[in-house]
Design an enzyme around this catalytic site. Structure first.
Site, PDB file in Angstrom:
ATOM      1  CB  THR A  51      -0.931   0.018   1.234  1.00  0.00           C
ATOM      2  OG1 THR A  51      -1.499   1.312   1.352  1.00  0.00           O
ATOM      3  CG2 THR A  51      -0.171  -0.272   2.496  1.00  0.00           C
ATOM      4  CB  VAL A  64      -4.538   0.076  28.471  1.00  0.00           C
ATOM      5  CG1 VAL A  64      -3.253   0.506  29.146  1.00  0.00           C
ATOM      6  CG2 VAL A  64      -5.659   1.077  28.770  1.00  0.00           C
ATOM      7  CB  THR A 107       9.079   0.930  21.292  1.00  0.00           C
ATOM      8  OG1 THR A 107       8.309   1.089  20.090  1.00  0.00           O
ATOM      9  CG2 THR A 107      10.489   0.514  20.905  1.00  0.00           C
ATOM     10  N   GLY A 108       6.921  -1.342  20.748  1.00  0.00           N
ATOM     11  CA  GLY A 108       6.556  -2.512  19.946  1.00  0.00           C
ATOM     12  C   GLY A 108       5.130  -2.947  20.229  1.00  0.00           C
TER      13      GLY A 108
HETATM   14  N1  GLY Z   1       3.946  -0.337  22.582  1.00  0.00           N
HETATM   15  C1  GLY Z   1       2.851   0.511  22.479  1.00  0.00           C
HETATM   16  C2  GLY Z   1       1.572  -0.145  22.447  1.00  0.00           C
HETATM   17  O1  GLY Z   1       1.450  -1.306  22.064  1.00  0.00           O
HETATM   18  O2  GLY Z   1       0.616   0.485  22.792  1.00  0.00           O
END
Ligand code: GLY
Length: 316
Positions: A175, A213, A235-236
């Site tokens: 895309t 969340v 992060t991830g």
């Molecule tokens: N690592 C950020 C989330 O999955 O919200």
């Protein structure tokens, strides 16, 4: 130490997300993490606290529409922006976090207010918004956080019931709109008093369910700091990071094998992949201020700076 040279030990590392960052977005990511690490460094070299440095770095990343945090965040399935953030002081073990908050320009500052002015650890949704107002943090407008790129993405994803966040971390899509599932931001700093602070801020994942969340506001999952050991921001793919309590896992490994932050970061990501087929990245500072990182996504934007370096070291 010569005049003007920063005191030894102070150090900061930041990240701007671990995911399949497309080539055309590389430069913006590098510029963003560089500016953020310099903002935090300016605080540390002026004698400021790690708390101030982490907040300053993350506020800059929240303002930068390149990243999925603050302005530029993903829209959820209902077309709203819901933000998560957390901060932890590794000396006092004070923590502050907010989850699923709307109309907050700097969730990291709201997390700091929770840390400093509440008896609680984590405030969510409308209660967090009320707490923000009561402490003088005026709400912004939804359009202050929204960028056209994300509105376009949201519209495109409405037509894709098959869209899957974990797949999007790996696959280079055909895309014209690249997947951007992991542009969470974070920072870890060590100040001249030996305090380590870690912080993380995110808009979460694209097309997430309202109220979802992720790991970022969860102490131990997305963020952890212990000044006697080290600090971590993750992060991830949040659902996988939560399941292995990634940030605390990395700090525990560092406590077991001091002096090897690189090994701790790698061991955390290995566990993430092995136990839950997770995808993501971590940044680490050990108690001496030695930085490290690891990730198993195609790219992770990061930058660090410490005493003895003339300029930030940035990578992606
Ligand atoms: N690592 C950020 C989330 O999955 O919200």
């Amino acid at each position: 130490m010569s005049r003007g040279e920063p005191p030894p030990g102070i150090s900061i590392i930041v990240h701007g997300g671990a995911w399949n960052i497309p080539d055309e977005a590389v430069e913006a990511h590098l510029q963003g993490v560089r500016a953020a690490v310099l903002a935090g460094w300016a605080v540390l070299t002026a004698g400021g606290t790690a708390l101030d440095a982490v907040e300053a770095a993350i506020r800059l990343l929240e303002d930068d529409p390149t990243f999925d945090a603050g302005r530029g965040s993903f829209l959820n399935a209902a077309g709203e922006i819901e933000l998560d953030a957390s901060l932890m002081d590794g000396t006092t073990f004070r923590v502050g976090a907010v989850a699923a908050v709307q109309n907050i320009r700097h969730p990291i500052t709201l997390a700091r207010l929770v840390l400093e002015r509440s008896e609680h650890v984590l405030l969510a949704g409308s209660g967090a918004a009320r707490f923000a107002r009561e402490h003088g943090l005026e709400p912004c407008r939804p359009e202050d956080l929204l960028v056209g790129r994300e509105l376009d993405r949201w519209r495109e994803l409405q037509a894709r019931p098959d869209f899957s966040t974990p797949q999007a971390f790996r696959v280079v899509p055909s895309t014209s709109l690249p997947e951007r599932p992991g542009d969470t931001v974070g920072a870890v700093a060590l100040d001249r008093h030996g305090t380590i602070v870690a912080g993380t801020s995110t808009g979460g994942t694209p097309k997430k369910m309202p109220g979802r969340v992720g790991d970022s506001p969860l102490i131990g999952a997305g963020t952890y700091a212990d000044s006697a050991v080290g600090g971590v921001s993750c992060t991830g793919w949040g659902e996988s990071i939560i399941k292995v309590v990634l940030a605390k896992t990395v700090v525990d490994r560092l406590e077991a094998r001091p002096g090897d932050p690189k090994g701790a970061a790698a061991a955390g990501i290995d566990r993430l992949a092995r136990k839950v087929q997770g995808l993501g990245g971590v940044i680490v500072l050990d108690r001496q201020g030695v930085p490290a990182f690891a990730y198993n996504t195609p790219r992770m934007a990061r930058a660090f700076l410490h005493a003895g370096l003339a300029a930030p070291i940035c990578g992606i």
